[in-house]
Design a protein around this motif. Sequence first.
Motif: not given
Length: 498
Positions: A268-281
């Motif tokens: 979970v941490t790996g996926a959200l840390a990598w894609w979180g900013p891109q997804f929110i943007f």
Amino acid sequence: MDQSSITPNASDQQLVANGDNESATSLLQDKQGRRRDNLSEVTFFEYMTVGILCYVNLINYMDRFTLAGVLDNVKTAFSIEDDKAGFIQTVFVVAYMVFAPIFGYLGDRYSRRCIMSFGVALWSLMTLVGSFMPEYKSFLLFRGLVGIGEASYSTIAPTIISDLFVGNVRSKMLAFFYFAIPVGSGLGYIVGSVATAVAGNWRWGLRVTPILGAVAVMLMLWVMKDPERGAAEESHMKTTTYKEDLKYLVKNPSFMLSTLAFTCVAFVTGALAWWGPQFIFLGLSRQPGVDITIGRVSLVFGAITMVSGLLGVPLGAWLGAALVKRYPRAHPVICASGLLISAPAMCAAMFLCESYFYAPFVLMFIGELALNLNWAIVADISLYVVVPPKRSTAEAFQILISHMLGDAGSPYLVGVISENLKRKFSPFEAPSKLVEFRSLQYALFVTCFVEILGGLFFFLTAIYIVKDKLKVERAIAEAQAQNAEPSHSTAESSSAAE
């Protein structure tokens, strides 16, 4: 300190010799409590050692997530899509997890100070050189070399803390060490976005941590204390073969179940840390009247990650220390509860991202805060259910499993799912912003299910943890008594001669 307070006497040995394991365990806990029950007894050099380890852990995670803060720029520079962007992190983590067992074996047998200094020097140099690579494939190669260097540090550092402290003080020091993970990750987003804005080139973000890494190498070589293995517990237990170490770990249910649970956390941490900013943007960009950049989103996401770590890691350690005295199974239950709170918060944040501006950030903060409850506790569990001479191997084994099945594949998996959904939703033309957002949203929902699975594994850990912790305490008490026998025999001989 009076040596008699930490050395078993003849009656202590008799307890173990008679098989009175409960009494032997109580004796061990009593001696450890008298020796290291509060922070006032910690020496200056021990504080310095923990501070250095924490500093290196901070820049370690800064380096890992600098790229995540500028992922859109990286995709543009190399002309790659989501799957290849996710593969950058996968290459790093694969190298990291493959070499972790090697460094774990070395860390149980050779100078930990030298091994860690070599590793930090390697990843600092490879990060710097990699920042100049013009092509995607050569950049991947150097990210893999960075992972090798970081494996040496992450595998060994927690075992040094375990050899310096016991009990409540160890838990506090581990909390201090592990709070650097979310804080360092948050700084990585900030450093990446700020360096890109100032220099006009995302590559400059990768050139900050190598300077800090050079300072870390000097501190480890000349200032840091490297204690004897098992020193805090006065166990002086002998090492066994690597095969025996692995067999011991596989048969340890608390260690294996907590490792599987932590694997879910890593996924979970790996996926959200990598894609979180891109997804929110992508989500915020769909809202009318909202003008925002990926750099600004990365700054906010980094700040949320830092604050949630500053609050969540100490909160988890405090809850663990407060509850474990009354409820011995509290540690895995706290971790499980954190994951089961985080899952719906993260899910709601993903649902609301295209409709609300502040709600996704607030819910993401709650989700990360709950997720961060487990960092220090999981580390503490993996140390106190494993005997001292096997702890570096245990850390390495946990890193191998958690990354192999966790964040080694999760960024890439999310990227692959996202790309396949784009082709399904828009098979004959370039995907629209809506399609890009929806594809990544559906791909990230996988993390919510994995969090629930991790919570179940932690609840299973609670079934075995008291029994497995008691086994370790008995083994240490027996080793203390055996080590004390020669000294008592010598003393008796001297008395008889007189």
